[in-house]
Design an enzyme around this catalytic site. Structure first.
Site, mmCIF file in Angstrom:
data_model
loop_
_atom_site.group_PDB
_atom_site.id
_atom_site.type_symbol
_atom_site.label_atom_id
_atom_site.label_comp_id
_atom_site.label_asym_id
_atom_site.label_seq_id
_atom_site.Cartn_x
_atom_site.Cartn_y
_atom_site.Cartn_z
ATOM 1 N N ASP A 31 2.000 -0.747 11.678
ATOM 2 C CA ASP A 31 0.681 -1.388 11.931
ATOM 3 C C ASP A 31 0.000 -3.077 11.757
ATOM 4 O O ASP A 31 -1.163 -3.006 11.936
ATOM 5 C CB ASP A 31 0.748 -1.166 10.147
ATOM 6 C CG ASP A 31 0.285 0.013 9.547
ATOM 7 O OD1 ASP A 31 -0.037 1.253 10.255
ATOM 8 O OD2 ASP A 31 0.680 0.742 8.826
ATOM 9 N N ARG B 285 -7.648 -3.042 9.153
ATOM 10 C CA ARG B 285 -6.643 -3.835 10.202
ATOM 11 C C ARG B 285 -7.634 -3.959 11.288
ATOM 12 O O ARG B 285 -7.427 -5.778 11.817
ATOM 13 C CB ARG B 285 -5.435 -3.130 10.731
ATOM 14 C CG ARG B 285 -4.749 -2.623 9.180
ATOM 15 C CD ARG B 285 -3.212 -2.521 9.650
ATOM 16 N NE ARG B 285 -2.762 -2.078 8.523
ATOM 17 C CZ ARG B 285 -2.750 -2.173 7.537
ATOM 18 N NH1 ARG B 285 -2.645 -3.154 6.973
ATOM 19 N NH2 ARG B 285 -1.591 -1.802 6.298
ATOM 20 N N LYS C 43 0.974 -1.315 0.259
ATOM 21 C CA LYS C 43 -0.386 0.068 0.305
ATOM 22 C C LYS C 43 1.012 1.660 -0.444
ATOM 23 O O LYS C 43 0.724 1.694 -0.684
ATOM 24 C CB LYS C 43 -0.987 -0.082 0.746
ATOM 25 C CG LYS C 43 -1.822 1.263 1.230
ATOM 26 C CD LYS C 43 -3.311 0.950 1.928
ATOM 27 C CE LYS C 43 -2.725 0.863 3.835
ATOM 28 N NZ LYS C 43 -2.716 1.798 4.283
ATOM 29 N N SER C 44 1.589 1.566 0.829
ATOM 30 C CA SER C 44 2.895 2.974 1.135
ATOM 31 C C SER C 44 3.533 2.552 -0.350
ATOM 32 O O SER C 44 3.269 3.753 -0.851
ATOM 33 C CB SER C 44 4.198 2.184 2.084
ATOM 34 O OG SER C 44 3.410 1.769 2.839
ATOM 35 N N ARG D 272 -6.845 2.085 17.861
ATOM 36 C CA ARG D 272 -6.597 0.113 17.741
ATOM 37 C C ARG D 272 -6.381 0.253 18.506
ATOM 38 O O ARG D 272 -6.438 -1.006 19.246
ATOM 39 C CB ARG D 272 -5.340 0.480 16.398
ATOM 40 C CG ARG D 272 -5.469 0.977 15.506
ATOM 41 C CD ARG D 272 -4.873 0.598 14.107
ATOM 42 N NE ARG D 272 -5.335 0.573 13.044
ATOM 43 C CZ ARG D 272 -4.719 0.637 11.730
ATOM 44 N NH1 ARG D 272 -2.817 0.440 11.918
ATOM 45 N NH2 ARG D 272 -5.270 0.289 10.491
ATOM 46 N N SER E 42 6.814 9.107 12.502
ATOM 47 C CA SER E 42 5.985 9.203 11.161
ATOM 48 C C SER E 42 6.172 9.395 10.117
ATOM 49 O O SER E 42 6.630 10.004 9.510
ATOM 50 C CB SER E 42 4.671 10.147 11.365
ATOM 51 O OG SER E 42 3.807 10.863 10.755
ATOM 52 N N GLY F 195 -4.986 7.931 4.900
ATOM 53 C CA GLY F 195 -4.596 8.655 6.266
ATOM 54 C C GLY F 195 -3.038 8.985 5.224
ATOM 55 O O GLY F 195 -2.618 10.581 4.974
ATOM 56 N N GLN G 8 4.318 9.320 7.505
ATOM 57 C CA GLN G 8 3.211 9.960 7.066
ATOM 58 C C GLN G 8 3.800 11.633 6.913
ATOM 59 O O GLN G 8 4.032 12.689 5.522
ATOM 60 C CB GLN G 8 2.166 9.945 7.032
ATOM 61 C CG GLN G 8 1.084 8.829 6.732
ATOM 62 C CD GLN G 8 0.372 8.284 7.058
ATOM 63 O OE1 GLN G 8 -0.750 9.153 7.798
ATOM 64 N NE2 GLN G 8 -0.463 7.084 6.988
#
Ligand code: S3P
Length: 441
Positions: free
Chosen positions: A318, A394, A19-20, A349, A165, A92, A167
């Protein structure tokens, strides 16, 4: 959806693309002039939303079928102003990377998402983007929907990322692409480095130095990026589900081929082996500059709880939800610390897993940034609970894996979010022998 105790999981699990890396392929393809070809793109909703966004900013994104995509990019600084609102759905990664990418172009764009994404913090992105001269107008706490006014005359930035992070790091680097001079990003803990690797692959001048203050990444702005041919490796975060299910379901033996084992992503597999999991790497090799192996996971009745080193958190951030499922079937306690970031993912989570596991007979302790699972040993979890998934893929997949090994079936309130990252989850796990069904078709 309901997941019931099944016989041994057996076979080969071909999980989807990373995905990343998929998000980044589309974004960097859009930032170079000419055709970027992508093979093995994850066709989950998160990535499809990023593809649509790149089109809204002027790139041409085409699906050729079978995971083959092409992007005709507009070049660094070539983004057009989108006509409508950019809807990033549940993602996100998508929204934060795209906000960074457009922040240093003289255009305005408004971003929104689903209820999960609109509840997540965006100040962590808009604060560093302000250093380039970008203005932002969001809801309380900088939440989406949010409008960014890109900097017409951007200045480069030097920024130390305050939380682990990838991101945030990536958003600042992508903003730095269209700022003149050198943008410097410092991270105290190493997080996934796909942006750095891919920027170098597309021809940007980027260096990384390990210093006392942390990992210092220096990017020279306004390069001309060269389109690439990208083969997306399979996602270790998706591989985690068939691997972990095999460890807890009696008699299982599952092969998960071609998994990227970049050290910034592989923390779960190290942890599982420390717990005594029968997990082996076969056919270890390098592909496209990334370490890759085939993973073989077998039922592991003698796993022991451990304290997971906090320094490993970023490399498995994750994977804590599915690790907590495995920990429920280990002997003794599994302690997971330094994981405050889990509270601001697609859901909180720690809370989502703690509530759901308790409903299935597992004892959990939690603090703001740590939690402990009291393992019940192989076959020891009762199950029978209904778990809320909070629009979090997830969480949904973790509880489906739980039900494969509990005495009574486990139910989730909504499996819809699974399609954001692992659209073939149901079919793939069913093919291995899992017993899942949808309750309200
Ligand atoms: C991602 C970074 C991580 C991770 C997410 C993907 C990325 O988020 O949880 O699933 O592709 O950069 P944070 O940067 O918030 O840690």
């Amino acid at each position: 959806m309901t997941s019931s105790k099944c016989g041994p999981l057996k076979g080969v699990a071909n999980v989807p693309g990373d995905k990343s890396i998929s998000h980044r392929s589309l974004i960097l393809g859009a930032m170079s002039v000419g055709e970027t070809r992508i093979t093995g793109l994850l066709e989950g909703q998160d990535v499809l939303d990023t593809g649509k966004a790149m089109q809204a900013f002027g790139a041409d994104v085409t699906n050729h079928g079978d995971g083959e995509w092409s992007v005709h990019g507009v070049g660094v600084g070539g983004f057009a102003e989108p006509e409508g609102v950019i809807d990033c759905g549940n993602s996100g990664t998508g929204v934060r990377l795209i906000m960074g990418t457009m922040a240093t172009s003289p255009i305005t764009a408004t971003f929104t998402g689903d209820a999960s994404l609109n509840g997540r913090p965006m100040g962590r992105i808009t604060d560093p983007l302000a250093l380039f001269g970008t203005q932002s107008y969001g809801r309380k706490g900088g939440r989406l929907p949010l409008t960014l006014v890109g900097a017409a005359d951007p200045v480069p930035a030097r920024y130390t990322v305050p939380m682990p992070s990838a991101q945030v790091k990536s958003a600042v680097l992508l903003a730095g692409l269209n700022a003149p001079g050198q943008t410097v990003v410092i991270e105290k803990e190493a997080t996934r480095d796909h942006t750095e690797r891919m920027l170098v692959g597309f021809g940007a001048e980027l260096s990384v130095e390990e210093a006392d203050e942390g990992r210092v990444i220096t990017l020279t702005g306004q390069p001309e990026l060269t389109p690439q041919t990208i083969i997306v490796p399979r996602d270790p975060s998706s591989a985690a589900f068939p691997v972990c299910a095999a460890l807890i379901v009696e008699g299982s033996d599952v092969l998960v081929p071609n998994i990227g084992l970049n050290p910034t992503r592989a923390g779960l597999f190290t942890t599982l082996r420390e717990m005594g999991a029968d997990l082996t790497y076969e056919n270890e090799r390098e592909e496209g500059g990334e370490p890759v192996a085939d993973l073989r996971a077998k039922f592991s009745p003698d796993m022991k709880g451990i304290a997971v080193p906090p320094a490993r958190a970023a490399s498995m951030i994750d994977e804590y939800p599915i690790l907590s499922i495995v920990a429920s079937f280990a002997e003794g306690k599994t302690y997971m610390a330094g994981v405050k970031e889990l509270r601001v993912k697609e859901s909180d989570r720690i809370d989502a897993m703690a509530v759901g596991l308790r409903a299935n007979g597992v004892e959990i302790d939690e603090t703001e940034d740590s939690w402990t699972v009291h393992g019940l040993g192989a076959g020891g979890v009762t199950g029978g609970g209904l778990c809320a998934t909070h629009l979090d893929h997830r969480i949904a997949m973790s509880f489906m894996c739980l039900g494969m090994a509990t005495q009574k079936p486990v139910r989730i309130d909504d499996g819809g979010a699974i399609a954001t990252s692992f659209p073939i989850f149901e079919g793939l796990m069913g093919g291995l022998g899992a017993q899942m069904r949808r309750d309200n078709r």
